[in-house]
Design an enzyme around this catalytic site. Structure first.
Site, PDB file in Angstrom:
ATOM      1  N   GLY A  48       0.872  -1.174   0.000  1.00 18.65           N
ATOM      2  CA  GLY A  48       0.000   0.000   0.000  1.00 18.65           C
ATOM      3  C   GLY A  48       0.909   1.225   0.000  1.00 18.65           C
ATOM      4  O   GLY A  48       1.854   1.305   0.798  1.00 18.65           O
ATOM      5  N   ALA A  49       0.624   2.177  -0.902  1.00 17.16           N
ATOM      6  CA  ALA A  49       1.569   3.266  -1.159  1.00 17.16           C
ATOM      7  C   ALA A  49       2.002   4.043   0.098  1.00 17.16           C
ATOM      8  O   ALA A  49       3.204   4.159   0.370  1.00 17.16           O
ATOM      9  CB  ALA A  49       0.969   4.203  -2.207  1.00 17.16           C
ATOM     10  N   ARG A  90      10.451  -1.122  -4.754  1.00 18.73           N
ATOM     11  CA  ARG A  90       9.228  -1.153  -5.586  1.00 18.73           C
ATOM     12  C   ARG A  90       9.188   0.177  -6.357  1.00 18.73           C
ATOM     13  O   ARG A  90       9.371   1.236  -5.757  1.00 18.73           O
ATOM     14  CB  ARG A  90       7.946  -1.314  -4.747  1.00 18.73           C
ATOM     15  CG  ARG A  90       7.798  -2.684  -4.103  1.00 18.73           C
ATOM     16  CD  ARG A  90       6.394  -2.884  -3.533  1.00 18.73           C
ATOM     17  NE  ARG A  90       5.451  -3.331  -4.549  1.00 18.73           N
ATOM     18  CZ  ARG A  90       4.133  -3.450  -4.329  1.00 18.73           C
ATOM     19  NH1 ARG A  90       3.621  -3.130  -3.163  1.00 18.73           N
ATOM     20  NH2 ARG A  90       3.336  -3.886  -5.290  1.00 18.73           N
ATOM     21  N   GLN A 191      -5.517  -8.889  -2.551  1.00 17.96           N
ATOM     22  CA  GLN A 191      -5.548  -7.878  -1.481  1.00 17.96           C
ATOM     23  C   GLN A 191      -6.986  -7.537  -1.088  1.00 17.96           C
ATOM     24  O   GLN A 191      -7.250  -7.180   0.058  1.00 17.96           O
ATOM     25  CB  GLN A 191      -4.821  -6.598  -1.932  1.00 17.96           C
ATOM     26  CG  GLN A 191      -3.310  -6.720  -1.999  1.00 17.96           C
ATOM     27  CD  GLN A 191      -2.845  -7.072  -3.395  1.00 17.96           C
ATOM     28  OE1 GLN A 191      -3.548  -7.754  -4.139  1.00 17.96           O
ATOM     29  NE2 GLN A 191      -1.648  -6.641  -3.756  1.00 17.96           N
ATOM     30  N   ASP A 232      -1.538   4.723  -6.208  1.00 21.89           N
ATOM     31  CA  ASP A 232      -0.095   4.671  -5.934  1.00 21.89           C
ATOM     32  C   ASP A 232       0.606   5.921  -6.428  1.00 21.89           C
ATOM     33  O   ASP A 232       1.715   6.227  -6.014  1.00 21.89           O
ATOM     34  CB  ASP A 232       0.523   3.433  -6.582  1.00 21.89           C
ATOM     35  CG  ASP A 232       0.078   2.201  -5.837  1.00 21.89           C
ATOM     36  OD1 ASP A 232      -1.029   1.703  -6.110  1.00 21.89           O
ATOM     37  OD2 ASP A 232       0.818   1.759  -4.939  1.00 21.89           O
ATOM     38  N   ASN A 242      -2.900   2.843 -10.272  1.00 18.15           N
ATOM     39  CA  ASN A 242      -3.363   2.053  -9.126  1.00 18.15           C
ATOM     40  C   ASN A 242      -3.330   0.580  -9.509  1.00 18.15           C
ATOM     41  O   ASN A 242      -2.977   0.202 -10.637  1.00 18.15           O
ATOM     42  CB  ASN A 242      -4.772   2.492  -8.699  1.00 18.15           C
ATOM     43  CG  ASN A 242      -5.172   1.905  -7.345  1.00 18.15           C
ATOM     44  OD1 ASN A 242      -4.378   1.910  -6.400  1.00 18.15           O
ATOM     45  ND2 ASN A 242      -6.366   1.375  -7.236  1.00 18.15           N
ATOM     46  N   LYS A 243      -3.715  -0.256  -8.584  1.00 13.63           N
ATOM     47  CA  LYS A 243      -3.658  -1.714  -8.742  1.00 13.63           C
ATOM     48  C   LYS A 243      -4.268  -2.161 -10.063  1.00 13.63           C
ATOM     49  O   LYS A 243      -5.305  -1.646 -10.475  1.00 13.63           O
ATOM     50  CB  LYS A 243      -4.382  -2.357  -7.555  1.00 13.63           C
ATOM     51  CG  LYS A 243      -4.451  -3.867  -7.553  1.00 13.63           C
ATOM     52  CD  LYS A 243      -3.111  -4.539  -7.668  1.00 13.63           C
ATOM     53  CE  LYS A 243      -2.140  -4.167  -6.568  1.00 13.63           C
ATOM     54  NZ  LYS A 243      -0.754  -4.623  -6.848  1.00 13.63           N
TER      55      LYS A 243
HETATM   56  O1  MRU Z   1       0.595  -4.022  -4.560  1.00 13.96           O
HETATM   57  P1  MRU Z   1      -0.044  -3.275  -3.420  1.00 13.96           P
HETATM   58  O2  MRU Z   1      -0.861  -4.138  -2.536  1.00 13.96           O
HETATM   59  O3  MRU Z   1       0.973  -2.448  -2.668  1.00 13.96           O
HETATM   60  O4  MRU Z   1      -1.029  -2.252  -4.141  1.00 13.96           O
HETATM   61  C1  MRU Z   1      -1.757  -1.345  -3.355  1.00 13.96           C
HETATM   62  C2  MRU Z   1      -2.663  -0.473  -4.143  1.00 13.96           C
HETATM   63  O5  MRU Z   1      -2.728  -0.544  -5.344  1.00 13.96           O
HETATM   64  C3  MRU Z   1      -3.449   0.557  -3.384  1.00 13.96           C
HETATM   65  O6  MRU Z   1      -4.676   0.798  -4.000  1.00 13.96           O
HETATM   66  C4  MRU Z   1      -2.637   1.864  -3.340  1.00 13.96           C
HETATM   67  O7  MRU Z   1      -1.348   1.614  -2.903  1.00 13.96           O
HETATM   68  C5  MRU Z   1      -3.290   2.865  -2.457  1.00 13.96           C
HETATM   69  S1  MRU Z   1      -3.164   2.469  -0.744  1.00 13.96           S
HETATM   70  C6  MRU Z   1      -3.851   3.788   0.078  1.00 13.96           C
END
Ligand code: MRU
Length: 346
Positions: A48-49, A90, A191, A232, A242-243
C-alpha cells in the site's frame, strides 16, 4: 478500530504486520536492517503506497542507527546509499521516494539520528491526519442505501488510521449511514479478498466479496452507485496509477454512468511526472498468476495500470475534492506535493 496496526514504532524498534499471512495469522516482523526492510517491501509483507513510505522512513532510521557516522558528509553518503536500496524495492508508488526525500532534506539541515527519527514520526502522524481529512471530504459521496465498489486495499492496512479510499466508508458507518461495500477480490494476490474484506468486516461494515470480473454485471444490475479506489501515484495531468484492474473499472463506470472517485493523499501526487505513461509499472513474478492448474505458458503480470484523467470523476484529497479539470485542481489544492515539513529546525 478492531484492527492490528500495519506499522508499529516505539521510538526505536520497527515492527511490520506481515500482510502476506493475513487474514489467517497476525504475525509481526521486527525490522533490524536494510536487507530485511527491502525484502518486506518487495514481497508485500508491508504494502500500500503510504504504508510503504512510512515503513521505509522508519527502516532508514533503524538502519542509520547502527554505527551512524559522526561527520556530516559521511552521514549523508551513508543515508543516500541506504535510501537508494529502499527506493529500488518497488518502483510504482511515489510515496516511497517521497518519504525518503523528506528524510534526506531534513538530514541536509540536521544530519542527526534524532532529526531522522523526528521526520519519520512526523510523516506517520501526518498520514493519520490526512486519512481523517480524506474521510471527511469524501463521506458525502456515500449516501444511505448505496452500493460502493472498491478494488485492492486502500484501507488502514495500506496506510494508517482509516485508510484513504476506506476513510469515507468508516466515517459514514460510524455516523450510522447504512450502505453496502462490494470488494473486488483483486487477482492475483487477493488484497481485496484477504485484506479489504477482512478489514471492513472486522469493523462491522456490510461487505460483499466479488470476483474482479463480476463488477460489470453488478453495475449493469444497478447495484453500484459509486466506485472508490486508492492510488499509488497521480501524475500532473490527473492520470491515476493504481492496482491492476482499476482501469477496467473506470471504463465500466463511464459506460454505466457510475461515478469513479480516487482517494489521493498529497504524498501520492507526483507533479514532476507529466502523465501516467511515464510511470514505471512494476512487473511481478509469473508464479503469482500461475495456479497449479494453469498451462505452462508465458505470463504477463503488471501490478498496476494507468487510468486516464478523463475517466476520473473526482480526486479526494486531504484538502478537498478535485473535479475536472484535474491538473489545475491538483496544482491549486496540493501545489508541489510537499506537505509542510516538520523541519522547522533549520
Ligand atoms: O501491490 P499493493 O498491494 O501495494 O497495491 C496497493 C494499491 O494498489 C493501493 O490501492 C494503493 O497503494 C493505495 S493504498 C492507500
Amino acid at each position: 478500530m478492531n484492527l492490528p496496526r500495519a506499522i508499529e514504532w516505539d521510538g526505536t524498534n520497527l515492527r511490520l504486520l506481515d500482510q502476506r499471512r493475513l487474514p489467517g495469522e497476525i504475525v509481526y516482523l521486527t525490522i533490524t536492517g536494510i536487507d530485511q526492510a527491502v525484502d518486506a517491501i518487495r514481497t508485500l509483507a508491508v504494502r500500500g503506497a503510504p504504508a510503504i513510505g512510512i515503513a521505509a522512513a522508519y527502516a532508514l532510521t533503524v538502519a542509520m542507527s547502527a554505527d551512524p557516522p559522526a561527520q556530516r558528509d559521511a552521514f549523508l553518503a551513508r543515508l543516500d546509499a541506504l535510501a537508494a536500496r529502499l527506493r529500488a524495492s518497488r518502483p510504482t508508488a511515489v510515496n516511497l521516494a517521497w518519504a525518503l526525500e523528506r528524510l534526506r532534506a531534513r538530514s541536509q539541515r540536521q544530519p542527526t539520528l534524532a532529526a531522522l527519527r523526528d521526520e519519520a514520526e512526523h510523516i506517520h502522524r501526518e498520514d493519520e491526519a490526512i486519512c481523517h481529512a480524506i474521510g471527511r471530504h469524501g463521506a458525502g459521496l456515500i449516501t444511505p442505501g448505496c452500493g460502493v465498489l472498491t478494488h485492492c486495499n486502500a484501507g488502514a492496512l495500506a496506510v494508517s488510521a482509516l485508510g484513504t479510499a476506506t476513510a469515507p466508508m468508516y466515517l459514514q458507518h460510524a455516523a450510522g449511514v447504512r450502505f453496502r461495500v462490494f470488494v473486488d477480490e483483486t487477482r492475483p494476490l487477493l488484497q481485496g479478498a484477504r485484506l479489504t474484506a477482512w478489514e471492513l468486516d472486522r469493523a462491522g461494515l456490510d461487505v460483499t466479496l466479488i470476483c474482479d470480473s463480476a463488477a460489470a454485471s453488478l453495475m449493469a444490475a444497478g447495484e453500484i452507485q459509486l466506485v472508490l479506489v486508492g492510488t499509488d501515484r497521480v501524475t500532473a495531468n490527473g492520470d491515476v496509477v493504481n492496482k491492476i484492474g482499476t482501469l477496467g473499472l473506470a471504463v465500466l463506470c463511464r459506460h454505466f454512468g457510475v461515478p469513479f472517485y480516487v482517494a489521493c493523499p498529497s504524498s501520492s501526487y507526483d507533479p514532476a511526472t507529466p502523465s501516467g505513461i511515464a510511470v514505471p509499472i512494476e512487473q511481478r513474478a509469473a508464479g503469482e498468476v500461475l495456479g497449479s492448474s494453469a498451462a505452462a505458458v508465458p505470463v504477463r503480470n503488471p501490478a498496476f495500470d494507468v487510468t486516464p484523467a478523463e475517466l476520473v470523476t473526482g480526486i479526494i484529497t486531504e484538502h478537498g475534492i478535485i473535479h475536472p479539470p484535474l491538473a489545475a485542481g491538483l496544482r491549486r489544492l496540493i501545489g508541489d506535493g510537499q506537505p509542510a515539513s516538520s523541519s522547522s529546525a533549520t
